[in-house]
Design an enzyme around this catalytic site. Sequence first.
Site, short mmCIF file in Angstrom:
data_model
loop_
_atom_site.label_atom_id
_atom_site.label_comp_id
_atom_site.label_asym_id
_atom_site.label_seq_id
_atom_site.Cartn_x
_atom_site.Cartn_y
_atom_site.Cartn_z
N ARG A 162 11.25 3.65 -9.79
CA ARG A 162 12.11 2.85 -8.87
C ARG A 162 11.52 1.50 -8.48
O ARG A 162 10.26 1.60 -8.65
CB ARG A 162 12.29 3.48 -7.64
CG ARG A 162 13.05 4.97 -7.97
CD ARG A 162 13.48 5.90 -6.74
NE ARG A 162 14.12 5.25 -5.87
CZ ARG A 162 14.32 5.71 -4.36
NH1 ARG A 162 13.83 6.81 -4.50
NH2 ARG A 162 14.94 5.14 -3.42
N GLY A 215 15.54 -0.25 -27.29
CA GLY A 215 14.52 -0.09 -28.16
C GLY A 215 13.10 0.54 -27.81
O GLY A 215 12.07 0.63 -28.23
N VAL A 259 1.83 13.11 -6.61
CA VAL A 259 0.35 12.48 -6.85
C VAL A 259 -0.64 12.73 -5.39
O VAL A 259 -1.82 12.15 -5.46
CB VAL A 259 0.39 11.11 -7.07
CG1 VAL A 259 0.99 11.03 -8.60
CG2 VAL A 259 1.28 10.07 -6.36
N ASN A 272 0.84 2.73 -9.02
CA ASN A 272 1.81 2.20 -8.05
C ASN A 272 2.31 3.26 -7.11
O ASN A 272 2.95 2.63 -6.13
CB ASN A 272 2.79 1.76 -9.28
CG ASN A 272 4.11 1.21 -8.32
OD1 ASN A 272 4.07 0.02 -7.71
ND2 ASN A 272 5.38 1.93 -8.51
N SER A 274 -1.04 -3.95 -1.29
CA SER A 274 -0.27 -4.38 -0.20
C SER A 274 -0.68 -5.54 0.47
O SER A 274 -2.08 -5.33 1.06
CB SER A 274 0.39 -3.16 0.72
OG SER A 274 1.06 -3.70 1.60
N TYR A 289 -0.87 3.18 6.08
CA TYR A 289 -0.62 2.60 5.04
C TYR A 289 -1.46 1.36 4.58
O TYR A 289 -2.11 1.28 3.81
CB TYR A 289 0.92 2.03 5.14
CG TYR A 289 1.25 1.45 3.84
CD1 TYR A 289 1.87 2.04 2.70
CD2 TYR A 289 1.63 -0.10 3.95
CE1 TYR A 289 2.19 1.35 1.45
CE2 TYR A 289 1.93 -0.66 2.85
CZ TYR A 289 2.32 -0.12 1.57
OH TYR A 289 2.68 -0.65 0.66
N ALA A 321 -5.22 2.73 3.98
CA ALA A 321 -4.98 3.31 2.63
C ALA A 321 -5.09 2.12 1.56
O ALA A 321 -6.02 2.13 0.54
CB ALA A 321 -4.06 4.30 2.27
N LYS A 322 -4.24 0.93 1.83
CA LYS A 322 -4.34 -0.05 0.79
C LYS A 322 -5.24 -0.97 0.79
O LYS A 322 -5.78 -1.42 -0.31
CB LYS A 322 -2.89 -0.79 0.96
CG LYS A 322 -1.59 0.03 0.75
CD LYS A 322 -1.62 0.27 -0.33
CE LYS A 322 -0.09 1.01 -1.08
NZ LYS A 322 0.05 1.29 -2.55
#
Length: 249
Positions: free
Chosen positions: A15, A54, A64, A90, A142, A155, A158-159
């Site tokens: 996604r 293909g 994770v 990601n 981020s 967030y 962590a980033k």
Amino acid sequence: MAGEDRVALVTGGTRGIGRAVTVRLAEAGVRVAAAFVSDVNAGVDLQDQCKRSGGHVTLHRADVGDPDECGRLVSEVLDQHGRLDYLVNNAGMVVEQRYGDVSADDWHRQIAVNLSAAFFLSQAALGTMVDQGFGRIINVGSVTAVMGSPVQIPYGAAKAGLVGLTRSVARSVARKGITVNCVIPGSFDTELPQTLTYTDRDLVTALIPVGRWGKPEELAHAVAFLLDDQSSYITGAVLTVDGGMSMGG
């Protein structure tokens, strides 16, 4: 990019930005293992899309945020594909909360998914990459790590940690044919912004010098650039892809 016979693991790969990365790599001939946590339908749709053009994509369910699941995921990919050349960390989660509303469980879960997962997945993947004498690891950060946010505190923390992780791991494997880099996305048109409680799209757009949100394919292009064989002299780098947002204004 030398796609033939190369294998990539993309977490959060079905996604949003991860999906765009998976499609970009599959179109280049890379065999992609796309990891997801819950949305099976999105994974099947992605797999069908890549097959029609293909490409070759396998789907792998994993949380994770669990260190054991990180090791199991990498082992599963190696069992199915026989090698692992590219790891794109990601997967991420963000829950907008005022600082007083962040519980201990909220903090630990967001650190686990947004930071610790990248460490444990890299740790699990590096053994085979060292044996091959080749590997590429990309950590997806981020712009919140650079600018801060009063409602994305775990967030953002962590980033920001991903930058230190990227540079430290890059130093540890720099003589082994392995590069480790970090991309810093700004605001991109994916499903994620629709889940945010406090973010106002118009106010965010006003902060972006180029005047628009990014397309996931533009971030996928930056990832593909860092994975390319000709990018072997780039390691420990932090590549910001945010339309100039982090420059301030």
